[in-house]
Write an enzyme that holds these catalytic residues in place. Structure first.
Site, short mmCIF file in Angstrom:
data_model
loop_
_atom_site.label_atom_id
_atom_site.label_comp_id
_atom_site.label_asym_id
_atom_site.label_seq_id
_atom_site.Cartn_x
_atom_site.Cartn_y
_atom_site.Cartn_z
N GLU A 40 0.85 -1.19 0.00
CA GLU A 40 0.00 0.00 0.00
C GLU A 40 0.89 1.24 0.00
O GLU A 40 1.97 1.26 0.59
CB GLU A 40 -0.88 -0.01 1.25
CG GLU A 40 -1.85 1.16 1.33
CD GLU A 40 -2.69 1.13 2.60
OE1 GLU A 40 -3.81 1.67 2.56
OE2 GLU A 40 -2.24 0.57 3.62
N LYS A 112 -10.23 0.93 -2.32
CA LYS A 112 -10.28 0.46 -0.93
C LYS A 112 -11.63 0.77 -0.28
O LYS A 112 -12.09 1.91 -0.29
CB LYS A 112 -9.15 1.11 -0.14
CG LYS A 112 -8.98 0.60 1.28
CD LYS A 112 -7.77 1.25 1.93
CE LYS A 112 -7.52 0.71 3.33
NZ LYS A 112 -6.33 1.34 3.95
N CYS A 154 -4.93 -3.45 3.06
CA CYS A 154 -4.60 -3.14 4.45
C CYS A 154 -5.76 -3.34 5.43
O CYS A 154 -6.07 -4.47 5.80
CB CYS A 154 -4.04 -1.73 4.53
SG CYS A 154 -3.09 -1.42 6.06
#
Length: 273
Positions: A40, A112, A154
């Site tokens: 990321e 995301k 993440c």
């Protein structure tokens, strides 16, 4: 079939981050096909204005051109952990994972879903990812020689319903590029990743940032590759580097056949599109 996770110490400057990645790509195994995952924020670990300045439309821009060139040069499936991407007609950005095939073509992308707006007992203390990014709205599985690639980023790893949906959509390899903090990473990084592998009977490739960054931010490192039984196949320490493991589709098939948890599941996922 080789699975590779690159671990770097990114800063706010794309050019220095690019040099780190280019150096590590020179150390890749020669076997193909090869899947490489970047962490990321591989292009920029900075302040909100840094992400805004670097942001590109999905499918164009200098960073994505470099990613495409690397994929072609090395003959890779290259998954760019997350890059700030512009939202059309808005002055705002997503944080986006992008998949390039060995021809340098963008074959899929994912914005995301879960933004890291939490308080952590470290030197920074307060993280508000929503100050920089807008959350996405959908999941994504990309077809590849490795099977279905289930994309995530993440903080997503704390939401198992997303990964169950990715498995239902055909994921065989779950990708988790991250900038996991040192504190939360030491406590939760490996257990969460092993759980996602075991419960979905998928390989997990997790590429993390490492070291100190601007703004009192420190990341854990310990990038890891895990098989569908939850076994750690390769793990990096706290320094930049890369790890490699071999994907065995027959092992995935055998585990799923002997313990068909997807067929036995009786509750539908709480998460909805």
């Amino acid at each position: 079939m080789q699975l590779v996770a690159l671990q770097i110490n990114a800063q706010a400057d794309w050019l220095s981050n690019r040099a780190q990645i280019a150096s590590l790509l020179q150390r890749l195994p020669v076997e193909r096909p090869c899947l490489v995952l970047l962490p990321e924020n591989f292009a920029c670990m900075g302040a909100p204005q840094d992400y805004q300045q670097l942001a590109e439309p999905v499918g164009s821009g200098p960073v994505q051109r470099q990613l495409s060139e690397w994929a072609k040069e090395f003959g890779l499936w290259l998954v760019a952990g997350s890059l700030p991407t512009l939202i059309p007609q808005q002055n705002r950005v997503h944080t986006t994972s992008l998949v390039f095939n060995p021809q340098g073509e963008l074959t899929g992308f994912y914005h995301k879903l879960h933004l890291f707006d939490v308080d952590v007992d470290d030197a920074r203390g307060r993280y508000r990812e929503s100050d920089s990014f807008v959350a996405g709205h959908d999941s994504c599985v990309v077809a590849s020689p490795f099977g279905g690639l289930g994309l995530s980023i993440c903080y997503d790893v704390r939401f198992p319903e997303l990964y169950r949906l990715l498995r239902q959509r055909g994921a065989d390899v779950l990708l988790v590029p991250a900038a996991f903090t040192k504190v939360t990473g030491q406590a939760h990084w490996l257990p969460l990743l092993q759980a996602r592998a075991i419960e979905n009977q998928c390989y997990v490739v997790a590429a993390n940032q490492c070291g100190s960054h601007g703004g009192n931010r420190e990341t854990r490192g310990h990038s890891v590759i895990i098989d569908p039984w939850g076994e750690v196949l390769a793990q990096q320490g706290s320094q930049p580097g890369l790890i490699v493991a071999t994907l065995d589709p027959q092992k995935t098939e055998q585990i799923r056949k002997s313990m068909p948890v997807q067929l036995h599941a009786r509750l539908t996922p709480a998460w909805r599109e």
